[in-house]
Design a protein around this motif. Sequence first.
Motif, PDB file in Angstrom:
ATOM      1  N   GLU A   1       0.815  -1.212   0.000  1.00 33.04           N
ATOM      2  CA  GLU A   1       0.000   0.000   0.000  1.00 33.04           C
ATOM      3  C   GLU A   1       0.849   1.261   0.000  1.00 33.04           C
TER       4      GLU A   1
ATOM      5  N   THR B   1       0.773   3.111  -3.428  1.00 33.93           N
ATOM      6  CA  THR B   1      -0.513   3.162  -4.103  1.00 33.93           C
ATOM      7  C   THR B   1      -0.783   4.536  -4.696  1.00 33.93           C
ATOM      8  N   ALA B   2      -0.354   5.580  -4.018  1.00 38.14           N
ATOM      9  CA  ALA B   2      -0.610   6.931  -4.517  1.00 38.14           C
ATOM     10  C   ALA B   2       0.081   7.182  -5.855  1.00 38.14           C
TER      11      ALA B   2
ATOM     12  N   SER C   1      -0.535   2.214  -9.238  1.00 38.74           N
ATOM     13  CA  SER C   1      -1.589   1.244  -8.984  1.00 38.74           C
ATOM     14  C   SER C   1      -1.642   0.330 -10.198  1.00 38.74           C
TER      15      SER C   1
ATOM     16  N   TRP D   1      -2.639  -1.826 -13.277  1.00 41.51           N
ATOM     17  CA  TRP D   1      -3.805  -1.719 -14.145  1.00 41.51           C
ATOM     18  C   TRP D   1      -4.009  -2.956 -14.993  1.00 41.51           C
TER      19      TRP D   1
ATOM     20  N   ARG E   1      -7.161  -0.323  -2.454  1.00 44.35           N
ATOM     21  CA  ARG E   1      -6.619   0.680  -3.376  1.00 44.35           C
ATOM     22  C   ARG E   1      -7.732   1.562  -3.919  1.00 44.35           C
ATOM     23  N   THR E   2      -8.854   0.957  -4.272  1.00 44.01           N
ATOM     24  CA  THR E   2      -9.988   1.722  -4.783  1.00 44.01           C
ATOM     25  C   THR E   2     -10.492   2.694  -3.726  1.00 44.01           C
TER      26      THR E   2
ATOM     27  N   HIS F   1      -8.785   4.010  -1.221  1.00 46.09           N
ATOM     28  CA  HIS F   1      -7.789   5.064  -1.056  1.00 46.09           C
ATOM     29  C   HIS F   1      -7.862   6.051  -2.221  1.00 46.09           C
ATOM     30  N   ASP F   2      -8.029   5.555  -3.436  1.00 41.00           N
ATOM     31  CA  ASP F   2      -8.141   6.434  -4.607  1.00 41.00           C
ATOM     32  C   ASP F   2      -9.355   7.340  -4.493  1.00 41.00           C
TER      33      ASP F   2
ATOM     34  N   ARG G   1      -8.738  10.030  -1.848  1.00 37.43           N
ATOM     35  CA  ARG G   1      -7.876  11.098  -2.372  1.00 37.43           C
ATOM     36  C   ARG G   1      -8.619  11.982  -3.367  1.00 37.43           C
ATOM     37  N   PHE G   2      -9.447  11.374  -4.181  1.00 39.45           N
ATOM     38  CA  PHE G   2     -10.194  12.122  -5.196  1.00 39.45           C
ATOM     39  C   PHE G   2     -11.189  13.058  -4.536  1.00 39.45           C
TER      40      PHE G   2
END
Length: 72
Positions: free
Chosen positions: A9, A12-13, A16, A18, A63-64, A66-67, A70-71
């Motif tokens: 993790e 992750t920023a 990520s 794909w 991860r999703t 956290h994304d 952040r968004f």
Amino acid sequence: MALVRPIPEYSTAAWSPWNRRNMNNIESIPRGAARFVSSDYDRTSSVTSMIKELGWSSLQSRRTLHDLTRFF
């Protein structure tokens, strides 16, 4: 969990995965940890059920989350 989650993790920023191959490579880390924690190394045992019994979420879902955090 304190030894397994921080390593994948950490980046992750910035990165990520794909494609499916990279996702499978990353997901193999907690799968191996689940076998270790459960002390069940039998090849016929279901790692997915071990992860559910331990109450762990997948790294992809984390991860999703956290994304999205952040968004937002």
